[in-house]
Write a protein that holds these residues in place. Structure first.
Motif, mmCIF file in Angstrom:
data_model
loop_
_atom_site.group_PDB
_atom_site.id
_atom_site.type_symbol
_atom_site.label_atom_id
_atom_site.label_comp_id
_atom_site.label_asym_id
_atom_site.label_seq_id
_atom_site.Cartn_x
_atom_site.Cartn_y
_atom_site.Cartn_z
ATOM 1 N N UNK A 11 -11.336 -3.852 -8.987
ATOM 2 C CA UNK A 11 -10.947 -2.500 -9.394
ATOM 3 C C UNK A 11 -10.827 -1.568 -8.194
ATOM 4 N N UNK A 12 -11.836 -1.579 -7.340
ATOM 5 C CA UNK A 12 -11.846 -0.680 -6.183
ATOM 6 C C UNK A 12 -10.710 -1.023 -5.218
ATOM 7 N N UNK B 98 0.835 -1.194 0.000
ATOM 8 C CA UNK B 98 0.000 0.000 0.000
ATOM 9 C C UNK B 98 0.871 1.245 0.000
ATOM 10 N N UNK B 99 0.471 2.186 -0.827
ATOM 11 C CA UNK B 99 1.141 3.469 -0.909
ATOM 12 C C UNK B 99 0.792 4.287 0.338
ATOM 13 N N UNK B 100 1.767 4.824 1.027
ATOM 14 C CA UNK B 100 1.510 5.617 2.225
ATOM 15 C C UNK B 100 1.298 7.073 1.861
ATOM 16 N N UNK B 101 0.080 7.523 2.028
ATOM 17 C CA UNK B 101 -0.238 8.934 1.849
ATOM 18 C C UNK B 101 -1.050 9.352 3.056
ATOM 19 N N UNK B 102 -0.966 10.616 3.426
ATOM 20 C CA UNK B 102 -1.627 11.112 4.626
ATOM 21 C C UNK B 102 -3.111 10.777 4.706
ATOM 22 N N UNK B 103 -3.852 11.071 3.648
ATOM 23 C CA UNK B 103 -5.290 10.802 3.644
ATOM 24 C C UNK B 103 -5.549 9.309 3.782
ATOM 25 N N UNK C 206 -5.675 5.820 -4.589
ATOM 26 C CA UNK C 206 -6.466 6.566 -5.563
ATOM 27 C C UNK C 206 -7.967 6.472 -5.301
ATOM 28 N N UNK C 207 -8.335 5.813 -4.226
ATOM 29 C CA UNK C 207 -9.747 5.629 -3.905
ATOM 30 C C UNK C 207 -9.885 5.573 -2.391
ATOM 31 N N UNK C 208 -10.875 6.276 -1.873
ATOM 32 C CA UNK C 208 -11.142 6.253 -0.438
ATOM 33 C C UNK C 208 -12.493 5.585 -0.220
#
Length: 114
Positions: free
Chosen positions: A75-76, A2-7, A84-86
């Protein structure tokens, strides 16, 4: 991975808290602190597929509907793992979908005992 991004990290923390609440109330979406984020995402993206399905039992009887659910989930899940999806964490939708999926599971369990 998993890509670590703040959101994303905030979303995972929220999903884990929601999962704990749902686990306490319904006995499903139960995760331990050591379960990987990917497992949490898998569970929530799976349940989210059923937010807007009127009748999961009817869908389960329709091969095309089942195929569509699996395609959507693939896909999700991919997009959410990429950041790219929350996941929609609306509690009302989540609880409705969980109840319907538990009902569906109960129906299939009773059919398999016959």
């Amino acid at each position: 991975m998993i890509k670590s991004v703040g959101v994303f990290m905030l979303n995972i923390a929220l999903l884990r808290q929601l999962a704990s609440d749902i686990c306490s109330k319904y006995g499903t979406l139960c995760f331990s602190e050591t379960d990987p984020d990917e497992l949490v995402l898998f569970g929530f993206t799976w349940v989210e597929n059923f937010y807007y399905i009127d009748d999961p039992v009817e869908c389960a009887r329709d091969l095309k509907c089942v195929e569509t659910i699996f395609e959507m989930h693939s896909t999700v899940l991919k997009l959410s793992r990429e950041g790219k999806y929350i996941v929609n964490s609306d509690r009302k939708l989540l609880e409705k979908a969980v109840k319907e999926l538990l009902e569906l599971s109960s129906i299939f369990q009773s059919l398999s005992r016959k």
